[in-house]
Design a protein around this motif. Structure first.
Motif, PDB file in Angstrom:
ATOM      1  N   LEU A   1      10.309   2.060   5.578  1.00 12.25           N
ATOM      2  CA  LEU A   1       8.988   1.821   6.152  1.00 12.25           C
ATOM      3  C   LEU A   1       9.107   0.886   7.360  1.00 12.25           C
ATOM      4  O   LEU A   1       8.453   1.092   8.388  1.00 12.25           O
ATOM      5  CB  LEU A   1       8.059   1.209   5.101  1.00 12.25           C
ATOM      6  CG  LEU A   1       6.686   0.772   5.592  1.00 12.25           C
ATOM      7  CD1 LEU A   1       5.893   1.947   6.126  1.00 12.25           C
ATOM      8  CD2 LEU A   1       5.901   0.095   4.483  1.00 12.25           C
TER       9      LEU A   1
ATOM     10  N   ARG B   1       5.750   6.064  -2.891  1.00 12.07           N
ATOM     11  CA  ARG B   1       5.354   7.355  -2.356  1.00 12.07           C
ATOM     12  C   ARG B   1       6.271   7.836  -1.237  1.00 12.07           C
ATOM     13  O   ARG B   1       6.429   9.005  -1.010  1.00 12.07           O
ATOM     14  CB  ARG B   1       3.920   7.277  -1.839  1.00 12.07           C
ATOM     15  CG  ARG B   1       2.951   7.745  -2.852  1.00 12.07           C
ATOM     16  CD  ARG B   1       1.572   7.363  -2.449  1.00 12.07           C
ATOM     17  NE  ARG B   1       1.390   5.937  -2.612  1.00 12.07           N
ATOM     18  CZ  ARG B   1       0.272   5.321  -2.323  1.00 12.07           C
ATOM     19  NH1 ARG B   1      -0.727   5.975  -1.831  1.00 12.07           N
ATOM     20  NH2 ARG B   1       0.149   4.035  -2.516  1.00 12.07           N
ATOM     21  N   ILE B   2       6.875   6.890  -0.534  1.00  7.99           N
ATOM     22  CA  ILE B   2       7.730   7.283   0.578  1.00  7.99           C
ATOM     23  C   ILE B   2       8.920   8.113   0.097  1.00  7.99           C
ATOM     24  O   ILE B   2       9.424   8.965   0.808  1.00  7.99           O
ATOM     25  CB  ILE B   2       8.203   6.032   1.341  1.00  7.99           C
ATOM     26  CG1 ILE B   2       8.737   6.443   2.718  1.00  7.99           C
ATOM     27  CG2 ILE B   2       9.243   5.256   0.582  1.00  7.99           C
ATOM     28  CD1 ILE B   2       8.896   5.273   3.650  1.00  7.99           C
TER      29      ILE B   2
ATOM     30  N   SER C   1       8.006  11.897  -0.420  1.00  4.04           N
ATOM     31  CA  SER C   1       7.531  12.693   0.709  1.00  4.04           C
ATOM     32  C   SER C   1       8.580  13.709   1.146  1.00  4.04           C
ATOM     33  O   SER C   1       9.742  13.577   0.846  1.00  4.04           O
ATOM     34  CB  SER C   1       7.185  11.779   1.878  1.00  4.04           C
ATOM     35  OG  SER C   1       8.322  11.050   2.249  1.00  4.04           O
TER      36      SER C   1
ATOM     37  N   ARG D   1       0.826  -1.205   0.000  1.00  2.00           N
ATOM     38  CA  ARG D   1       0.000   0.000   0.000  1.00  2.00           C
ATOM     39  C   ARG D   1       0.868   1.266   0.000  1.00  2.00           C
ATOM     40  O   ARG D   1       0.535   2.263  -0.624  1.00  2.00           O
ATOM     41  CB  ARG D   1      -0.895  -0.044   1.251  1.00  2.00           C
ATOM     42  CG  ARG D   1      -1.541   1.254   1.685  1.00  2.00           C
ATOM     43  CD  ARG D   1      -2.766   1.557   0.840  1.00  2.00           C
ATOM     44  NE  ARG D   1      -3.377   2.816   1.238  1.00  2.00           N
ATOM     45  CZ  ARG D   1      -2.974   4.015   0.847  1.00  2.00           C
ATOM     46  NH1 ARG D   1      -1.937   4.123   0.040  1.00  2.00           N
ATOM     47  NH2 ARG D   1      -3.594   5.097   1.237  1.00  2.00           N
ATOM     48  N   PHE D   2       1.983   1.176   0.714  1.00  2.00           N
ATOM     49  CA  PHE D   2       2.804   2.340   1.016  1.00  2.00           C
ATOM     50  C   PHE D   2       3.887   2.570  -0.038  1.00  2.00           C
ATOM     51  O   PHE D   2       4.212   3.690  -0.383  1.00  2.00           O
ATOM     52  CB  PHE D   2       3.446   2.044   2.372  1.00  2.00           C
ATOM     53  CG  PHE D   2       3.951   3.226   3.118  1.00  2.00           C
ATOM     54  CD1 PHE D   2       3.083   4.211   3.562  1.00  2.00           C
ATOM     55  CD2 PHE D   2       5.283   3.350   3.418  1.00  2.00           C
ATOM     56  CE1 PHE D   2       3.544   5.286   4.286  1.00  2.00           C
ATOM     57  CE2 PHE D   2       5.762   4.424   4.141  1.00  2.00           C
ATOM     58  CZ  PHE D   2       4.882   5.395   4.570  1.00  2.00           C
TER      59      PHE D   2
ATOM     60  N   LEU E   1      10.043   2.795  10.357  1.00  2.00           N
ATOM     61  CA  LEU E   1       8.920   3.552  10.940  1.00  2.00           C
ATOM     62  C   LEU E   1       7.987   2.622  11.725  1.00  2.00           C
ATOM     63  O   LEU E   1       7.514   2.970  12.806  1.00  2.00           O
ATOM     64  CB  LEU E   1       8.136   4.279   9.836  1.00  2.00           C
ATOM     65  CG  LEU E   1       8.846   5.455   9.156  1.00  2.00           C
ATOM     66  CD1 LEU E   1       8.025   5.978   7.984  1.00  2.00           C
ATOM     67  CD2 LEU E   1       9.102   6.582  10.144  1.00  2.00           C
TER      68      LEU E   1
END
Lengths: 144, 138
Positions: free
Chosen positions: A83, A140-141, A144, A70-71, A86
């Protein structure tokens, strides 16, 4: 979503989480856990509840795979490892709270923190390596 | 950055208050059933700052994940992230149940509270944090 890659990534993540968990928490930290034996189940009790351990790792592996897909839809070891870091940070908060409410030692707290950091960063990078689409879309990370 | 800080502070305040109300008040008797697994109250209070640091760390990491990959989706994306984070925590609790003699009832109730906590945290963060692009286009 590429379900074949998703499933392979999930199985690989589960295998790593379970093996690393066994090596880190059951073998390397065995002595530290023995210092507060009353907090843990006896061996026979643990064997009776072993399926819960397997189920827990399946759920964690599934969550990590879902979150990575998803990320970071484009996959890749680097962005997924970030990720994983995190996610590990989310998990460190409850470790600190556990230290405040349960009589675990500082050694156990440090072991759990380092263990979960390694475990989630490596598991996510494995997922990212396997679930790598050929699409040029970047995760997407990174944006950002 | 300003909204990031606001979202973090709001999420932290909610997590702190909910943790106190749910675990400290509503589940007090259930926790007492497993008293041998916890520190005595006095000892716990002397380590209270670790609870604050832990909850602040949880709130900060939640907002960081939201800001990095979920921002733009608003409240719905925040709720989705909250549900995913809590599913992960439920998995970790299954592993804890296998290794520590917690009553199953306690872990189930903690998980129910955890879902409420993470969903509301997602709503708060999703409502407050907006990425710069979304703010300029609206």
């Amino acid at each position: 979503m590429n379900w074949k890659k998703f499933f392979i990534a999930f199985v690989a993540a589960f295998g790593f989480l379970f093996l690393f968990g066994f090596l880190w928490y059951a073998i390397l930290m065995h002595g530290a856990h023995q210092e507060v034996r009353a907090l843990f189940r006896t061996e026979s009790e643990f064997n009776e509840h072993f399926l819960w351990l397997v189920l827990g790792h399946i759920v964690m592996a599934l969550f990590l795979t879902l979150l990575c897909v998803r990320f970071v839809p484009a996959g890749g070891a680097g962005p997924c490892a970030l990720l994983g870091l995190l996610v590990a940070l989310v998990y460190e908060g409850p470790h600190l709270i556990t230290f405040a409410v349960q009589p675990i030692t500082t050694k156990i707290l440090c072991g759990w923190i380092v263990g979960s950091l390694i475990q989630f960063i490596v598991a996510c990078s494995i997922i990212g390596t396997i679930y790598k689409t050929s699409s040029p879309v970047q995760g997407r990370i990174l944006n950002s | 950055m300003k909204r990031f800080i606001f979202a973090f502070i709001a999420a932290f305040i909610f997590i702190f208050l909910w943790g106190w109300f749910y675990n400290g008040v509503l589940l007090k008797d259930v926790f007492n059933e497993a008293q041998s697994l916890f520190r005595p109250r006095g000892e716990m209070m002397s380590l209270f700052h670790w609870i604050i640091i832990g909850q602040a760390g949880l709130a900060l990491a939640f907002v960081m994940i939201y800001a990095s990959g979920f921002a733009g989706g608003g409240i719905a994306a925040g709720v989705r992230l909250g549900i995913m984070v809590e599913i992960f925590a439920v998995g970790a609790r299954c592993a804890i149940y296998a290794t520590q003699p917690f009553p199953a009832k306690l872990l189930v109730l903690i998980s129910i509270g955890g879902f409420i906590e993470m969903i509301v945290t997602g709503v708060i963060v999703g409502a407050i944090y907006k990425p710069a692009v979304a703010r300029t286009s609206s």
